[in-house]
Scaffold this active site. Structure first.
Site, mmCIF file in Angstrom:
data_model
loop_
_atom_site.group_PDB
_atom_site.id
_atom_site.type_symbol
_atom_site.label_atom_id
_atom_site.label_comp_id
_atom_site.label_asym_id
_atom_site.label_seq_id
_atom_site.Cartn_x
_atom_site.Cartn_y
_atom_site.Cartn_z
ATOM 1 N N GLY A 1 72.226 -50.829 23.644
ATOM 2 C CA GLY A 1 70.935 -51.492 23.427
ATOM 3 C C GLY A 1 70.917 -52.557 22.353
ATOM 4 N N ASP B 1 68.624 -51.144 18.350
ATOM 5 C CA ASP B 1 67.605 -51.975 18.983
ATOM 6 C C ASP B 1 66.204 -51.554 18.556
ATOM 7 O OD1 ASP B 1 67.727 -49.523 20.332
ATOM 8 O OD2 ASP B 1 68.044 -50.388 22.322
ATOM 9 N N ASP C 1 62.390 -45.255 17.280
ATOM 10 C CA ASP C 1 61.331 -44.634 18.064
ATOM 11 C C ASP C 1 61.058 -43.265 17.435
ATOM 12 O OD1 ASP C 1 59.739 -44.694 20.551
ATOM 13 O OD2 ASP C 1 61.147 -43.221 21.321
ATOM 14 N N SER C 2 61.578 -42.181 17.989
ATOM 15 C CA SER C 2 61.385 -40.866 17.348
ATOM 16 C C SER C 2 62.136 -40.803 16.016
ATOM 17 C CB SER C 2 61.885 -39.742 18.266
ATOM 18 O OG SER C 2 63.288 -39.717 18.299
ATOM 19 N N GLY C 3 63.181 -41.605 15.890
ATOM 20 C CA GLY C 3 63.999 -41.613 14.669
ATOM 21 C C GLY C 3 65.238 -40.730 14.767
ATOM 22 N N THR D 1 67.902 -40.842 16.789
ATOM 23 C CA THR D 1 69.185 -41.545 16.936
ATOM 24 C C THR D 1 69.668 -42.044 15.584
ATOM 25 O OG1 THR D 1 68.570 -42.248 19.156
ATOM 26 C CG2 THR D 1 70.345 -43.473 18.098
ATOM 27 N N LYS E 1 58.656 -48.531 16.412
ATOM 28 C CA LYS E 1 57.451 -47.921 17.005
ATOM 29 C C LYS E 1 57.049 -46.760 16.112
ATOM 30 C CE LYS E 1 58.477 -48.095 21.949
ATOM 31 N NZ LYS E 1 58.765 -47.220 23.107
ATOM 32 N N ARG F 1 68.446 -55.597 30.617
ATOM 33 C CA ARG F 1 69.039 -55.883 29.307
ATOM 34 C C ARG F 1 69.232 -57.374 29.086
ATOM 35 N NH1 ARG F 1 70.727 -51.117 26.897
ATOM 36 N NH2 ARG F 1 71.765 -49.571 28.198
HETATM 37 P P1 IMP Z 1 64.945 -42.504 19.000
HETATM 38 O O1 IMP Z 1 66.158 -41.686 18.822
HETATM 39 O O2 IMP Z 1 63.841 -41.739 19.666
HETATM 40 O O3 IMP Z 1 64.472 -43.218 17.747
HETATM 41 O O4 IMP Z 1 65.253 -43.580 20.090
HETATM 42 C C1 IMP Z 1 65.980 -44.658 19.878
HETATM 43 C C2 IMP Z 1 66.719 -45.026 21.152
HETATM 44 O O5 IMP Z 1 65.964 -44.780 22.360
HETATM 45 C C3 IMP Z 1 66.941 -46.489 21.076
HETATM 46 O O6 IMP Z 1 68.235 -46.753 20.562
HETATM 47 C C4 IMP Z 1 66.779 -46.951 22.508
HETATM 48 O O7 IMP Z 1 68.046 -46.993 23.132
HETATM 49 C C5 IMP Z 1 65.928 -45.919 23.210
HETATM 50 N N1 IMP Z 1 64.520 -46.371 23.340
HETATM 51 C C6 IMP Z 1 63.454 -45.965 22.631
HETATM 52 N N2 IMP Z 1 62.318 -46.601 22.990
HETATM 53 C C7 IMP Z 1 62.687 -47.459 23.953
HETATM 54 C C8 IMP Z 1 61.953 -48.432 24.733
HETATM 55 O O8 IMP Z 1 60.739 -48.665 24.604
HETATM 56 N N3 IMP Z 1 62.683 -49.133 25.654
HETATM 57 C C9 IMP Z 1 64.027 -48.950 25.826
HETATM 58 N N4 IMP Z 1 64.741 -48.070 25.124
HETATM 59 C C10 IMP Z 1 64.085 -47.323 24.197
HETATM 60 MG MG MG Z 2 69.870 -47.023 21.889
#
Ligand code: IMP
Ligand code: MG
Length: 174
Positions: A43, A98, A101-103, A105, A129, A164
């Site tokens: 991403g 990229d 989101d939830s944090g 990753t 987000k 992408r």
């Molecule tokens: P987290 O672990 O929930 O913070 O998610 C982060 C990962 O989820 C990012 O590296 C993205 O690859 C994927 N992701 C989260 N939100 C989106 C979105 O709105 N579109 C596409 N990929 C997303």
């Molecule tokens: Mg990702």
């Protein structure tokens, strides 16, 4: 194929912000060793490609893989593949993703990379987000705060792996 996504961030707006982020990173990073950029594939590849070319300082590059999304929903668990070619020991590392989101990753990868003993470790994301955060983490550098919409383009993909290569960040109108 789906209709093209609605633009949220057009290419010129992204380019200006990427240049600003690069300027801030270049200013902040200690200059005793080249910066090590670690990119979360796939991403963050497009963002990182633009960001690194806007960085006026020496740097080296590596890639890690992470997966947490299944379809358009965060799975709640993160699987990572960290197999670095460069040692992080004593290096100033910037981890590039990229979107925050939830944090999960970013916090998983920060823990894993910290174990390698970098001199410093900063995080940089194009998109944030905050309304979706499940884990207490903020990025050191964030390009844009966006609402709770599933976005694609500029490296980010949809369920089917498509979009992408879209030159802007967009979303699908409900
Ligand atoms: P987290 O672990 O929930 O913070 O998610 C982060 C990962 O989820 C990012 O590296 C993205 O690859 C994927 N992701 C989260 N939100 C989106 C979105 O709105 N579109 C596409 N990929 C997303
Ligand atoms: Mg990702």
């Amino acid at each position: 194929m789906n209709k093209a996504p609605e633009p949220l961030l057009p290419p010129d707006v992204i380019a200006r912000r990427v240049a600003e982020l690069a300027g801030r990173i270049a200013e902040d990073v200690p200059k005793d060793a080249p910066l090590e950029m670690v990119v979360v594939a796939c991403g963050a590849l497009v963002f990182a490609a633009d960001l690194m070319r806007a960085l006026p300082i020496p740097m080296t590059l590596d890639v890690v893989f992470a997966k947490s999304y299944y379809g358009r929903e965060s799975s709640g668990s993160v699987s990572t593949e960290v197999s670095l070619r460069n040692s992080l020991k004593g290096r100033h590392v910037v981890l590039i993703d990229d979107i925050l989101d939830s944090g999960r990753t970013l916090s998983t990868l920060v823990k894993e990379l910290s174990a390698s003993g970098p001199a410093s470790l900063k995080t940089c994301v194009l998109l944030d987000k905050p309304s979706r955060r499940a884990v207490g983490i903020e990025a050191d550098y964030a390009g844009f705060t966006i609402p709770d919409e599933f976005v694609v383009g500029y490296g980010l993909d949809d369920v089917d792996g498509l979009w992408r290569n879209l030159p802007y960040v967009g979303f699908f109108k409900k």
